[in-house]
Design a protein around this motif. Structure first.
Motif, PDB file in Angstrom:
ATOM      1  N   ALA A   1       0.686  -1.219  -0.218  1.00 31.38           N
ATOM      2  CA  ALA A   1       0.006   0.072   0.103  1.00 31.38           C
ATOM      3  C   ALA A   1       0.914   1.329   0.096  1.00 31.38           C
ATOM      4  N   SER A   2       2.102   1.103   0.446  1.00 32.12           N
ATOM      5  CA  SER A   2       2.990   2.449   0.526  1.00 32.12           C
ATOM      6  C   SER A   2       3.386   2.806  -0.701  1.00 32.12           C
ATOM      7  N   PRO A   3       3.670   2.452  -1.772  1.00 29.57           N
ATOM      8  CA  PRO A   3       3.721   3.079  -3.034  1.00 29.57           C
ATOM      9  C   PRO A   3       2.529   3.607  -3.544  1.00 29.57           C
ATOM     10  N   LEU A   4       1.578   2.796  -3.553  1.00 29.96           N
ATOM     11  CA  LEU A   4       0.322   3.266  -3.906  1.00 29.96           C
ATOM     12  C   LEU A   4      -0.330   4.544  -3.493  1.00 29.96           C
ATOM     13  N   ALA A   5      -0.156   4.539  -1.930  1.00 28.88           N
ATOM     14  CA  ALA A   5      -0.564   5.682  -1.291  1.00 28.88           C
ATOM     15  C   ALA A   5       0.250   6.930  -1.454  1.00 28.88           C
TER      16      ALA A   5
ATOM     17  N   TRP B   1       1.901   7.386  -4.219  1.00 31.74           N
ATOM     18  CA  TRP B   1       1.379   7.778  -5.608  1.00 31.74           C
ATOM     19  C   TRP B   1       0.078   8.786  -5.328  1.00 31.74           C
ATOM     20  N   LEU B   2      -0.946   8.053  -4.884  1.00 31.55           N
ATOM     21  CA  LEU B   2      -2.177   8.755  -4.906  1.00 31.55           C
ATOM     22  C   LEU B   2      -2.072  10.362  -4.114  1.00 31.55           C
ATOM     23  N   ALA B   3      -1.440  10.336  -3.035  1.00 29.86           N
ATOM     24  CA  ALA B   3      -0.938  11.505  -2.346  1.00 29.86           C
ATOM     25  C   ALA B   3      -0.345  12.667  -3.208  1.00 29.86           C
ATOM     26  N   ARG B   4       0.521  12.128  -3.881  1.00 29.60           N
ATOM     27  CA  ARG B   4       1.417  13.114  -4.808  1.00 29.60           C
ATOM     28  C   ARG B   4       0.854  13.502  -6.172  1.00 29.60           C
ATOM     29  N   SER B   5       0.467  12.494  -6.661  1.00 31.77           N
ATOM     30  CA  SER B   5       0.090  12.605  -8.311  1.00 31.77           C
ATOM     31  C   SER B   5      -0.972  13.607  -8.627  1.00 31.77           C
ATOM     32  N   THR B   6      -0.824  14.282  -9.832  1.00 29.58           N
ATOM     33  CA  THR B   6      -1.949  15.005 -10.206  1.00 29.58           C
ATOM     34  C   THR B   6      -2.467  14.383 -11.549  1.00 29.58           C
ATOM     35  N   SER B   7      -1.963  13.262 -11.715  1.00 31.47           N
ATOM     36  CA  SER B   7      -2.725  12.674 -13.004  1.00 31.47           C
ATOM     37  C   SER B   7      -4.282  12.409 -12.858  1.00 31.47           C
ATOM     38  N   PRO B   8      -4.902  12.593 -14.191  1.00 28.00           N
ATOM     39  CA  PRO B   8      -6.204  12.567 -14.022  1.00 28.00           C
ATOM     40  C   PRO B   8      -6.944  11.146 -13.760  1.00 28.00           C
ATOM     41  N   SER B   9      -5.924  10.262 -13.921  1.00 28.03           N
ATOM     42  CA  SER B   9      -6.334   8.864 -13.563  1.00 28.03           C
ATOM     43  C   SER B   9      -6.408   8.536 -12.132  1.00 28.03           C
ATOM     44  N   ARG B  10      -5.867   9.455 -11.399  1.00 29.14           N
ATOM     45  CA  ARG B  10      -5.726   9.350  -9.716  1.00 29.14           C
ATOM     46  C   ARG B  10      -7.205   9.040  -9.075  1.00 29.14           C
ATOM     47  N   SER B  11      -8.246   9.925  -9.700  1.00 27.41           N
ATOM     48  CA  SER B  11      -9.819  10.002  -8.966  1.00 27.41           C
ATOM     49  C   SER B  11      -9.961   8.357  -9.325  1.00 27.41           C
ATOM     50  N   VAL B  12      -9.683   7.982 -10.331  1.00 30.56           N
ATOM     51  CA  VAL B  12     -10.293   6.552 -10.970  1.00 30.56           C
ATOM     52  C   VAL B  12      -9.791   5.492  -9.945  1.00 30.56           C
ATOM     53  N   ILE B  13      -8.235   5.666  -9.917  1.00 31.69           N
ATOM     54  CA  ILE B  13      -7.579   4.758  -8.840  1.00 31.69           C
ATOM     55  C   ILE B  13      -8.154   4.673  -7.408  1.00 31.69           C
ATOM     56  N   GLU B  14      -8.227   5.912  -6.945  1.00 36.87           N
ATOM     57  CA  GLU B  14      -8.755   6.152  -5.682  1.00 36.87           C
ATOM     58  C   GLU B  14     -10.172   5.610  -5.306  1.00 36.87           C
ATOM     59  N   ALA B  15     -10.810   5.837  -6.248  1.00 37.20           N
ATOM     60  CA  ALA B  15     -12.270   5.218  -6.353  1.00 37.20           C
ATOM     61  C   ALA B  15     -12.200   3.509  -6.416  1.00 37.20           C
ATOM     62  N   VAL B  16     -11.463   3.256  -7.119  1.00 37.06           N
ATOM     63  CA  VAL B  16     -11.193   1.470  -7.181  1.00 37.06           C
ATOM     64  C   VAL B  16     -10.704   1.020  -5.740  1.00 37.06           C
ATOM     65  N   VAL B  17      -9.751   1.866  -5.234  1.00 41.98           N
ATOM     66  CA  VAL B  17      -9.099   1.307  -4.093  1.00 41.98           C
ATOM     67  C   VAL B  17     -10.179   1.254  -2.947  1.00 41.98           C
TER      68      VAL B  17
ATOM     69  N   ASP C   1      16.766   8.189   0.883  1.00 40.34           N
ATOM     70  CA  ASP C   1      17.015   8.760   2.291  1.00 40.34           C
ATOM     71  C   ASP C   1      15.815   9.622   2.426  1.00 40.34           C
ATOM     72  N   ARG C   2      15.397  10.386   1.490  1.00 38.00           N
ATOM     73  CA  ARG C   2      14.417  11.483   1.888  1.00 38.00           C
ATOM     74  C   ARG C   2      13.027  10.533   2.556  1.00 38.00           C
ATOM     75  N   TRP C   3      12.791   9.592   1.778  1.00 38.98           N
ATOM     76  CA  TRP C   3      11.754   8.641   2.044  1.00 38.98           C
ATOM     77  C   TRP C   3      11.988   8.097   3.629  1.00 38.98           C
ATOM     78  N   LEU C   4      13.148   7.599   3.656  1.00 38.02           N
ATOM     79  CA  LEU C   4      13.292   6.921   5.059  1.00 38.02           C
ATOM     80  C   LEU C   4      13.434   7.851   6.151  1.00 38.02           C
ATOM     81  N   ASN C   5      14.083   8.800   6.067  1.00 41.96           N
ATOM     82  CA  ASN C   5      14.414   9.836   7.118  1.00 41.96           C
ATOM     83  C   ASN C   5      13.569  10.916   7.154  1.00 41.96           C
TER      84      ASN C   5
END
Lengths: 295, 225
Positions: free
Chosen positions: B26-30, B32-48, B132-136
């Motif tokens: 779920a981490s990479p998916l979350a 992507w959903l948190a940072r993406s500005t892609s139009p497909s984001r809302s579709v993926i959000e709805a599916v999740v 490093d940014r991700w972990l720390n």
């Protein structure tokens, strides 16, 4: 060693375009002057590699950092920068000490003229080391950010109004330290500020930005003098009474006929007249009353 | 081991496995959903988020159709492992991961969204590469999101019924989890045994939610040194 900074290209935004064709030798510290919205911060962000949409070329010391192609550029973390943003941007959830350690642990070059102890002492941070970043004032945050940027032992220091949130005393003190340290460390500097006196003391060459374009480039003192003369010649002298001054926030309340206005005062009285003239159109008639009230 | 104890153990194992697998999934998916500005984001959000509103039996039915031994996925799984995905523990894990996905993704997404881009930029200028940014930087700031996600996922998996019944049936030691055991006790009019298990689940659910509200509402310890 060459310290050439070359920036050629543009960044287009909905209501703003930064258009640059710069080639400067950073063996002399560079100042960037310009009104709000002129593109000063954006220019620093382009140098830092934080503007992904910048189309053009950025080169420092013969190393190509950005070449129009996003995949070809050197990422921000590999540029060896020390950046102080206007708002400090400390890492939240960490103490001051932990913020400084974050920079130290990732420093590229550990040899430096100024030690950790000297920095924290001079920037008045020792009593703040165990404090969480969130509880600091704006000025304290900027001082931590400045220490953090210097502890990163950068190849290039980018300072964006780094003293703006500090009170006049701290500002003057910090200018003194920077003027002493930066030549000692030999770090190329790009310094953005509204304050002419900061630029005059810390930089030797200056770029004036207006609406995203460079309108003047040259020796700092020459350009500042020219600017000041230009302002003096067009300023409309008006009589104003200084109602009150707030030294802590560097502001003054002024009365002009029936209007009451608030003006931001710079750190040095000699430049007060120029700053007020530039920002509010007030002329030299203000100065005697201002001096009297401030004294 | 008695049937009910076996059900408790199986439930705990299913919930723990689902939670542990969902953290890295779920981490990479979350993010992507948190940072993406892609139009497909809302579709993926709805599916999740669909498992939140979909009747569990509907989800269970489609999973059964997709994962049965005759299906492409089901037959491939049998070829690779020799086991069937339907009416087996591994099938239950897959069903639970899909069913509990929003319970992990949404708290993480909210936590990641709260990490300002400006802070990540500052870390980059200090020489921190992306990992490093991700972990720390990101992970310490998203601790509460991870705690909430893990507790909710675990608790939600413990309480699963419809999906489990459709995908796994009621095989002791393999798919007979607590909710199925309670259902079976009620069907056989063994209310005392049903009470014991139901009360246990009631207490567990309360504790889980209390943990979330207690700690999600409080600051975590500041990183020192």
């Amino acid at each position: 060693m060459s310290r050439q900074l070359i920036i050629k290209g543009s960044l287009r935004r909905a209501r703003f375009t930064l258009d640059l064709d710069l080639d400067v030798d950073l063996s002399k510290p560079l100042g960037i002057l310009g009104a709000t919205g002129a593109g000063k911060t954006t220019l620093l962000r382009v140098i830092a590699g934080l503007e992904r949409d910048f189309s053009g070329r950025v080169e420092f010391c013969g190393e190509v950092w950005h070449d129009g192609d996003h995949f070809d550029r050197v990422p921000t973390h590999q540029r060896g920068l020390g950046v102080v943003f206007q708002d400090g941007r400390l890492l939240p959830g960490r103490t001051v000490e932990s913020n400084l350690a974050f920079a130290q642990q990732r420093a590229r070059n550990v040899n430096a003229a100024v030690s950790y102890e000297a920095l924290t002492e001079a920037l008045d941070l020792n009593h703040l080391l165990s404090e969480p970043a969130e509880v600091l004032s704006g000025g304290e945050r900027q001082r931590v950010a400045l220490a953090r940027a210097l502890l990163a032992r950068p190849r290039l220091l980018l300072l964006d109004e780094p003293l703006a949130a500090n009170d006049a005393d701290h500002r003057q003190q910090l200018i003194g330290y920077l003027a002493e340290w930066l030549p000692a460390e030999g770090i190329p500097l790009v310094y953005v500020s509204h304050a002419a006196h900061e630029l005059a003391q810390l930089t030797r060459q200056l770029i004036v930005l207006e609406r995203g374009s460079v309108t003047a480039q040259g020796e700092t003192h020459v350009l500042l003098e020219a600017q000041s003369e230009a302002i003096d010649s067009v300023a409309r002298p008006v009589a104003a009474v200084v109602m009150s001054t707030d030294v802590e926030h560097s502001t003054a309340t002024l009365q002009l006929d029936d209007d009451v206005a608030e003006a931001v005062l710079p750190g040095e009285r000699v430049l007060l007249q120029r700053e007020l003239t530039e920002d509010s159109g007030l002329g030299p008639a203000l100065q005697p009353q201002s001096d009297e009230n401030e004294g | 081991m008695s049937g009910d104890l076996q059900a408790v153990w199986l439930t705990a194992l299913l919930a723990a496995t689902t939670t542990l697998l969902l953290v890295p999934l779920a981490s990479p998916l979350a993010w992507w959903l948190a940072r993406s500005t892609s139009p497909s984001r809302s579709v993926i959000e709805a599916v999740v988020a669909m498992p939140l509103v979909l009747p569990p039996t509907v989800l269970g039915f489609y999973l059964l159709v997709m994962l049965n031994p005759e299906s492409a996925v089901g037959s491939l799984w049998i070829e690779l492992t020799g086991d069937s995905l339907t009416f087996s523990f591994s099938g239950l894990v897959i069903a639970s991961i899909i069913y509990s996905l929003p319970f992990m993704v949404q708290p993480l997404q909210a936590a990641f969204r709260a990490v300002p881009e400006s802070v990540l930029e500052a870390a980059a200028t200090l020489g921190a590469p992306p990992r490093d940014r991700w972990l720390n930087v990101v992970l310490p700031m998203a601790k509460r999101g991870y705690l909430t996600g893990c507790v909710l996922t675990f608790a939600h998996t413990v309480g699963e019924f419809g999906v489990v019944l459709m995908m796994g049936g009621n095989i002791p030691g393999e798919t007979r989890v607590l909710s199925i055991a309670i259902y079976e006790h009620v069907e056989t009019l063994n209310y005392d045994a049903a009470h014991v298990l139901a009360l246990g689940l009631l207490g567990f659910s309360f504790l889980s939610l209390w943990l979330v509200y207690r700690y999600a509402g409080h600051r975590f310890e500041v990183v020192r040194g």
